[in-house]
Design an enzyme around this catalytic site. Sequence first.
Site, PDB file in Angstrom:
ATOM      1  N   ARG A 126     -14.429  -1.746  13.227  1.00  0.00           N
ATOM      2  CA  ARG A 126     -14.257  -3.216  12.732  1.00  0.00           C
ATOM      3  C   ARG A 126     -14.219  -4.172  14.081  1.00  0.00           C
ATOM      4  O   ARG A 126     -14.051  -3.621  15.146  1.00  0.00           O
ATOM      5  CB  ARG A 126     -12.789  -3.145  11.836  1.00  0.00           C
ATOM      6  CG  ARG A 126     -12.769  -2.843  10.542  1.00  0.00           C
ATOM      7  CD  ARG A 126     -11.553  -2.779   9.955  1.00  0.00           C
ATOM      8  NE  ARG A 126     -10.944  -1.591  10.558  1.00  0.00           N
ATOM      9  CZ  ARG A 126      -9.768  -1.227  10.196  1.00  0.00           C
ATOM     10  NH1 ARG A 126      -9.141  -2.086   9.236  1.00  0.00           N
ATOM     11  NH2 ARG A 126      -8.915  -0.195  10.702  1.00  0.00           N
TER      12      ARG A 126
ATOM     13  N   LYS B 165      -6.689  -2.594  15.426  1.00  0.00           N
ATOM     14  CA  LYS B 165      -5.579  -2.137  15.360  1.00  0.00           C
ATOM     15  C   LYS B 165      -4.832  -1.806  16.332  1.00  0.00           C
ATOM     16  O   LYS B 165      -4.958  -2.636  17.326  1.00  0.00           O
ATOM     17  CB  LYS B 165      -6.446  -0.404  15.615  1.00  0.00           C
ATOM     18  CG  LYS B 165      -7.183   0.139  14.273  1.00  0.00           C
ATOM     19  CD  LYS B 165      -6.276   0.000  13.059  1.00  0.00           C
ATOM     20  CE  LYS B 165      -5.427   1.077  13.034  1.00  0.00           C
ATOM     21  NZ  LYS B 165      -4.574   1.135  11.639  1.00  0.00           N
TER      22      LYS B 165
ATOM     23  N   TYR C 226      -2.825  -5.599  13.587  1.00  0.00           N
ATOM     24  CA  TYR C 226      -2.017  -4.575  12.971  1.00  0.00           C
ATOM     25  C   TYR C 226      -1.169  -3.632  14.030  1.00  0.00           C
ATOM     26  O   TYR C 226      -2.013  -2.970  14.869  1.00  0.00           O
ATOM     27  CB  TYR C 226      -2.841  -3.340  12.181  1.00  0.00           C
ATOM     28  CG  TYR C 226      -3.520  -4.091  10.820  1.00  0.00           C
ATOM     29  CD1 TYR C 226      -2.640  -4.613   9.937  1.00  0.00           C
ATOM     30  CD2 TYR C 226      -4.713  -4.165  10.785  1.00  0.00           C
ATOM     31  CE1 TYR C 226      -3.165  -4.963   8.717  1.00  0.00           C
ATOM     32  CE2 TYR C 226      -5.380  -4.735   9.619  1.00  0.00           C
ATOM     33  CZ  TYR C 226      -4.560  -5.127   8.557  1.00  0.00           C
ATOM     34  OH  TYR C 226      -5.198  -5.712   7.426  1.00  0.00           O
TER      35      TYR C 226
ATOM     36  N   HIS D  53       1.822  -1.344  13.221  1.00  0.00           N
ATOM     37  CA  HIS D  53       2.152  -0.213  12.616  1.00  0.00           C
ATOM     38  C   HIS D  53       3.453   0.513  13.720  1.00  0.00           C
ATOM     39  O   HIS D  53       3.236   1.664  13.759  1.00  0.00           O
ATOM     40  CB  HIS D  53       1.332   0.746  12.311  1.00  0.00           C
ATOM     41  CG  HIS D  53       0.332   0.107  11.056  1.00  0.00           C
ATOM     42  ND1 HIS D  53       0.793   0.047   9.928  1.00  0.00           N
ATOM     43  CD2 HIS D  53      -1.225  -0.015  11.318  1.00  0.00           C
ATOM     44  CE1 HIS D  53      -0.496  -0.619   9.306  1.00  0.00           C
ATOM     45  NE2 HIS D  53      -1.278  -0.495  10.033  1.00  0.00           N
TER      46      HIS D  53
ATOM     47  N   GLU E  72       0.580  -6.719   9.301  1.00  0.00           N
ATOM     48  CA  GLU E  72       0.932  -5.972   8.111  1.00  0.00           C
ATOM     49  C   GLU E  72       2.488  -6.668   7.556  1.00  0.00           C
ATOM     50  O   GLU E  72       3.010  -6.278   6.551  1.00  0.00           O
ATOM     51  CB  GLU E  72       1.036  -4.580   8.369  1.00  0.00           C
ATOM     52  CG  GLU E  72       2.185  -3.936   9.316  1.00  0.00           C
ATOM     53  CD  GLU E  72       1.823  -4.014  10.797  1.00  0.00           C
ATOM     54  OE1 GLU E  72       2.411  -3.369  11.410  1.00  0.00           O
ATOM     55  OE2 GLU E  72       0.713  -4.570  10.848  1.00  0.00           O
TER      56      GLU E  72
ATOM     57  N   SER F 293      -5.808  -2.944   2.346  1.00  0.00           N
ATOM     58  CA  SER F 293      -5.201  -2.206   1.245  1.00  0.00           C
ATOM     59  C   SER F 293      -6.358  -1.934   0.008  1.00  0.00           C
ATOM     60  O   SER F 293      -6.365  -0.899  -0.462  1.00  0.00           O
ATOM     61  CB  SER F 293      -4.059  -2.649   0.530  1.00  0.00           C
ATOM     62  OG  SER F 293      -2.961  -2.529   1.650  1.00  0.00           O
TER      63      SER F 293
ATOM     64  N   ASP G 220       5.538   4.557 -10.211  1.00  0.00           N
ATOM     65  CA  ASP G 220       5.995   3.490  -9.237  1.00  0.00           C
ATOM     66  C   ASP G 220       7.487   3.510  -9.599  1.00  0.00           C
ATOM     67  O   ASP G 220       7.726   3.759 -10.945  1.00  0.00           O
ATOM     68  CB  ASP G 220       5.120   2.157  -9.287  1.00  0.00           C
ATOM     69  CG  ASP G 220       5.617   1.257  -8.344  1.00  0.00           C
ATOM     70  OD1 ASP G 220       4.803   1.083  -7.391  1.00  0.00           O
ATOM     71  OD2 ASP G 220       6.633   0.682  -8.229  1.00  0.00           O
TER      72      ASP G 220
ATOM     73  N   VAL H  31       2.388   4.486  -1.144  1.00  0.00           N
ATOM     74  CA  VAL H  31       3.817   3.862  -1.128  1.00  0.00           C
ATOM     75  C   VAL H  31       4.038   3.124   0.046  1.00  0.00           C
ATOM     76  O   VAL H  31       3.489   3.449   1.224  1.00  0.00           O
ATOM     77  CB  VAL H  31       5.124   5.205  -0.999  1.00  0.00           C
ATOM     78  CG1 VAL H  31       6.233   4.399  -0.927  1.00  0.00           C
ATOM     79  CG2 VAL H  31       4.724   5.881  -2.423  1.00  0.00           C
ATOM     80  N   LEU H  32       4.487   1.924   0.014  1.00  0.00           N
ATOM     81  CA  LEU H  32       4.639   1.009   1.196  1.00  0.00           C
ATOM     82  C   LEU H  32       5.800   0.386   0.877  1.00  0.00           C
ATOM     83  O   LEU H  32       6.353   0.045  -0.017  1.00  0.00           O
ATOM     84  CB  LEU H  32       3.390  -0.353   1.017  1.00  0.00           C
ATOM     85  CG  LEU H  32       3.812  -1.202   2.116  1.00  0.00           C
ATOM     86  CD1 LEU H  32       3.515  -0.871   3.351  1.00  0.00           C
ATOM     87  CD2 LEU H  32       2.731  -2.517   1.744  1.00  0.00           C
TER      88      LEU H  32
ATOM     89  N   ALA I 103      -0.906   6.001   3.146  1.00  0.00           N
ATOM     90  CA  ALA I 103       0.204   5.717   3.912  1.00  0.00           C
ATOM     91  C   ALA I 103       0.523   6.342   5.346  1.00  0.00           C
ATOM     92  O   ALA I 103       1.380   5.863   5.994  1.00  0.00           O
ATOM     93  CB  ALA I 103       1.531   5.997   3.098  1.00  0.00           C
TER      94      ALA I 103
ATOM     95  N   ASP J 131      -0.695   5.305   8.063  1.00  0.00           N
ATOM     96  CA  ASP J 131      -0.466   4.246   9.048  1.00  0.00           C
ATOM     97  C   ASP J 131       0.952   4.268   9.324  1.00  0.00           C
ATOM     98  O   ASP J 131       1.626   3.679  10.343  1.00  0.00           O
ATOM     99  CB  ASP J 131      -1.372   2.955   8.887  1.00  0.00           C
ATOM    100  CG  ASP J 131      -2.489   3.050   8.973  1.00  0.00           C
ATOM    101  OD1 ASP J 131      -2.885   3.557  10.308  1.00  0.00           O
ATOM    102  OD2 ASP J 131      -3.293   2.489   8.543  1.00  0.00           O
TER     103      ASP J 131
ATOM    104  N   VAL K 173      -6.555  10.228   7.569  1.00  0.00           N
ATOM    105  CA  VAL K 173      -7.401   9.109   8.313  1.00  0.00           C
ATOM    106  C   VAL K 173      -6.473   8.050   8.478  1.00  0.00           C
ATOM    107  O   VAL K 173      -6.404   7.252   7.483  1.00  0.00           O
ATOM    108  CB  VAL K 173      -8.930   8.780   8.014  1.00  0.00           C
ATOM    109  CG1 VAL K 173      -9.425   7.911   8.924  1.00  0.00           C
ATOM    110  CG2 VAL K 173      -9.787  10.094   7.993  1.00  0.00           C
TER     111      VAL K 173
ATOM    112  N   ASN L  68      -7.274   5.162   9.853  1.00  0.00           N
ATOM    113  CA  ASN L  68      -8.004   3.863   9.710  1.00  0.00           C
ATOM    114  C   ASN L  68      -9.008   3.826   8.894  1.00  0.00           C
ATOM    115  O   ASN L  68     -10.152   3.825   9.332  1.00  0.00           O
ATOM    116  CB  ASN L  68      -8.546   3.325  11.206  1.00  0.00           C
ATOM    117  CG  ASN L  68      -9.350   4.452  11.998  1.00  0.00           C
ATOM    118  OD1 ASN L  68      -9.239   5.287  11.736  1.00  0.00           O
ATOM    119  ND2 ASN L  68     -10.429   3.900  12.543  1.00  0.00           N
ATOM    120  N   MET L  69      -8.736   4.249   7.508  1.00  0.00           N
ATOM    121  CA  MET L  69      -9.812   4.185   6.832  1.00  0.00           C
ATOM    122  C   MET L  69     -10.853   3.131   6.633  1.00  0.00           C
ATOM    123  O   MET L  69     -12.016   3.545   6.594  1.00  0.00           O
ATOM    124  CB  MET L  69      -9.230   4.777   5.043  1.00  0.00           C
ATOM    125  CG  MET L  69      -8.539   6.103   5.068  1.00  0.00           C
ATOM    126  SD  MET L  69      -7.657   6.230   3.643  1.00  0.00           S
ATOM    127  CE  MET L  69      -9.145   6.228   2.209  1.00  0.00           C
TER     128      MET L  69
END
Length: 371
Positions: free
Chosen positions: A15, A75, A94, A96, A118, A134, A198, A239-240, A268, A270, A298, A300-301
């Site tokens: 990216r 990133k 981002y 993280h 984020e 997402s 959830d 989950v976030l 999740a 990251d 991964v 950084n999908m």
Amino acid sequence: MIVGVPREIKTDEYRVAMLPVGVEMLCQAGHRVLIQREAGVGSGIPDQDYLSNGAEIIETAEEIFAAADLIIKVKEPLEPEWAMLREGQILFTYCHFAADEKLTRDVLATGVTAVAYETLRGPKGTLPLLTPMSEVAGRMSVQEGAKYLERPQEGRGILLGGVPGVAPAHIVILGGGVVGKNAAQIAAGFQADVNILDVNVDRLRYLEDIMPANVNTLYSDRHNIVEQLSRADLVIGSVLIPGAKAPKLVTQDDLKLMKPGAVIVDVAVDQGGCFETTRPTTHSDPTYIVNEIIHYCVANMPGAVGRTSTYALCNVTFPYVMKIAEQGLIEAVSVDLGFAEAINIHAGQLTNQAVAETFGMEWKNFSDIAT
């Protein structure tokens, strides 16, 4: 203002943080834009497209970090970039931080102001700069899970949709937010048997209303998670908790309940991951096996689909880039409290409570130290 866009250096990250149209708009407003050579190649954007819209092409990241008032990235800064950050500079990316204490402390020590995509809040309380990635990651999680369920990839040899006379895959999605919703939609399209868990019952009601008949909803408690793990062919962690480390919902012992060759995709990762056995992987080496369960983690999908992801990301980040460039950060966030929530570090102080609590660090409200 001088805006700098360095080339991303994270492994298999394709990216770029700026589109040519963004360059044009910034330059028309009187700002300078520095783009590192070939920063956009992974997204199919050649240097000439930036040049023709007014950008200056710079050879090295060091030159960009040294000159720019505002650094725009995709990133989190990696270790080679930490020493290039400096006091008074703004980093917009981002971050993280909650997933990495060393990253947090070392970026804090630079004196840079770190503004995190984020944790920026939109007018309705949403996370508008996290949402498009997402969406991408949720949709990718199913296609990656399908790939690693194939026997040559050491999976169970399961076709997601089955065939007449043979049951489809059972897919469990932990978390019904943006990632979970998008994962469920794609999995449903494959005709898999899908269950979303959830803790927000109102969200479950919404998902029940919009999803097709092969998607079911369950309240996320310990018993339901355990029961679903025993049936699962593919488990997607989505989950976030904004800005904070993800909760560990599945322990290493829980993996013993799962079928050998089942697949875990932890979106999740990251934010630390929601499986105890999660550790970050790369697109070059995406999986590992624990207790006969394949883990795809991964970090950084969306980077693998650079063109789609770059356009989706820049569509939502650029208006905030322009606000910073035109108004300055302090003025921009003074009239947008949701924007202020994106400031995680300022003037050598941690300003995000969730990150501070994760590592037992002190923090201050941005409004108390803003200058």
